[in-house]
Design an enzyme around this catalytic site. Structure first.
Site, PDB file in Angstrom:
ATOM      1  N   LYS A  53       0.847  -1.203   0.000  1.00 53.22           N
ATOM      2  CA  LYS A  53       0.000   0.000   0.000  1.00 53.22           C
ATOM      3  C   LYS A  53       0.879   1.248   0.000  1.00 53.22           C
ATOM      4  O   LYS A  53       0.619   2.206  -0.735  1.00 53.22           O
ATOM      5  CB  LYS A  53      -0.936  -0.012   1.222  1.00 53.22           C
ATOM      6  CG  LYS A  53      -2.064  -1.026   1.062  1.00 53.22           C
ATOM      7  CD  LYS A  53      -2.847  -1.261   2.357  1.00 53.22           C
ATOM      8  CE  LYS A  53      -3.869  -2.374   2.143  1.00 53.22           C
ATOM      9  NZ  LYS A  53      -4.547  -2.808   3.362  1.00 53.22           N
ATOM     10  N   GLN A  97      -4.824  -1.811   9.567  1.00 52.19           N
ATOM     11  CA  GLN A  97      -4.733  -3.102   8.893  1.00 52.19           C
ATOM     12  C   GLN A  97      -5.378  -4.195   9.748  1.00 52.19           C
ATOM     13  O   GLN A  97      -5.063  -4.347  10.926  1.00 52.19           O
ATOM     14  CB  GLN A  97      -3.249  -3.440   8.623  1.00 52.19           C
ATOM     15  CG  GLN A  97      -3.020  -4.706   7.827  1.00 52.19           C
ATOM     16  CD  GLN A  97      -3.539  -4.623   6.397  1.00 52.19           C
ATOM     17  OE1 GLN A  97      -3.427  -3.588   5.748  1.00 52.19           O
ATOM     18  NE2 GLN A  97      -4.110  -5.708   5.911  1.00 52.19           N
ATOM     19  N   ASP A 120     -11.143   3.018   3.859  1.00 48.89           N
ATOM     20  CA  ASP A 120     -11.545   1.621   3.680  1.00 48.89           C
ATOM     21  C   ASP A 120     -13.072   1.516   3.563  1.00 48.89           C
ATOM     22  O   ASP A 120     -13.598   0.490   3.132  1.00 48.89           O
ATOM     23  CB  ASP A 120     -11.087   0.774   4.886  1.00 48.89           C
ATOM     24  CG  ASP A 120      -9.897  -0.116   4.553  1.00 48.89           C
ATOM     25  OD1 ASP A 120      -9.626  -0.335   3.352  1.00 48.89           O
ATOM     26  OD2 ASP A 120      -9.254  -0.598   5.502  1.00 48.89           O
TER      27      ASP A 120
END
Ligand code: NDP
Length: 294
Positions: A53, A97, A120
């Site tokens: 990422k 995460q 997200d």
């Protein structure tokens, strides 16, 4: 029949080129999109995802920072980190995460992310917005699937889409996005009886389970579009999806490979969501105070 392979890497490159231009446009306003990723503990797979990422951000000129916290970090400490990043003007997207260590409640941490920085798209506010078709940040994996289908000019309206998996991060938001696109949607899961009866009726089949090669050719309608979200590691270390690629390729009209299918699109959509967060903020900043948006 030999299915056309939907190349997630190639489609990602297309979108990343567009995003790079938009990052350059923002630079004219002295704005640079910034993504902060928090990782807790040392899960090797998560470490690879987080590194990828960061690299993806840099490849299109975005700022990224990784905050690696020890496995024994408490939930209170983690939420304090999230709040610190929420308050940082240079950070437009905050991502924690998953999975988190067992002593931390994922939901509590996700809800601590400011909805405007929830790139997200997992915060309740953004999930709710998704249900009424207005989320600024559709969850990256299902959003990537929609972009792949659009890129390939695969029609969705009026089609029967069958999704195997009902998780909050893939199956459920995928169902919402497909409904918005005009599909008739069936969602299957571990309690579904006679799974093949449903999958065989799919015009578009999305497998998001986490079981290596579980979707076989006899579960797929000839000519169906098959999207494989699953990522499974075999005993020999190789990656494979939820779909038995070789046998299903002989039946489907289109299929995504693993690796090189949905995976790259997920990261690309994260870039897109972070960019959108920065663009929204910059537009707000450019408006004179006292307007409806100020
Ligand atoms: P979850 O484990 O959260 O969800 C799996 C879903 O599959 C559940 O809804 C479960 O049902 C269902 N399921 C389990 N066994 C069966 C079965 N035998 N028949 C039908 N349904 C079943 O996984 P995620 O949604 O997080 O991820 C799914 C897969 O996608 C994983 O391999 C993951 O690694 C991968 N993934 C890939 C991404 C990418 O970028 N390509 C991104 C995110 C995930 P129930 O709800 O009843 O338990």
């Amino acid at each position: 029949m030999s299915a056309k392979i939907i190349d997630g890497k190639k489609i990602s490159e297309f979108f990343r080129a567009e995003y790079k231009e938009r990052v350059e446009r923002l630079a004219r306003y002295d704005a640079r999109p910034g993504l902060a990723v928090i990782i807790v503990g040392a899960d090797p797979a998560s470490e690879v995802y987080v590194r990828n990422k960061g690299k993806a951000c840099e490849s299109i000129g975005m700022h990224s920072e990784i905050h690696a916290l020890p496995a024994e970090t408490t939930q209170t400490e983690l939420i304090a980190w999230v709040e610190k990043l929420n308050a940082m003007p240079a950070i437009h997207g905050v991502l924690v995460q998953l999975p988190l260590p067992a002593h931390i409640d994922d939901r509590a941490v996700i809800e601590a992310i400011h909805p405007d920085k929830d790139v997200d798209g997992f915060h309740c506010a953004n999930m709710g917005a998704l249900v009424i078709d207005e989320s600024p940040f559709p969850p990256c994996t299902p959003y990537g699937v929609m972009k792949m289908l659009a890129f390939e000019n695969i029609p969705i309206e009026g089609k029967h889409v069958v999704i195997v998996g009902r998780s909050n991060i893939v199956g459920k938001p995928q169902a919402m996005l497909m409904l918005k696109a005009g599909a008739t949607v069936t969602v299957c899961h571990s309690k579904t009886q006679d799974l093949a009866k449903f999958t065989r009726d799919a015009d578009i089949l999305v497998a998001a389970v986490g079981r290596a090669n579980m979707v076989r050719a006899d579960m797929v309608k000839p000519g169906a579009v098959v999207i494989d979200v699953g990522i499974n590691r075999l005993a020999d270390g190789k990656l494979c999806g939820d779909v038995d690629f070789v046998s299903v390729s002989a039946v489907a009209s289109h299929i995504t490979p693993v690796p090189g299918g949905v995976g790259p699109m997920t990261i690309t959509m994260l870039l897109g969501n972070t960019l959108r967060a920065a663009e929204r903020k910059t537009q707000l900043q450019m408006l004179p105070t006292g307007t409806a948006f100020a």
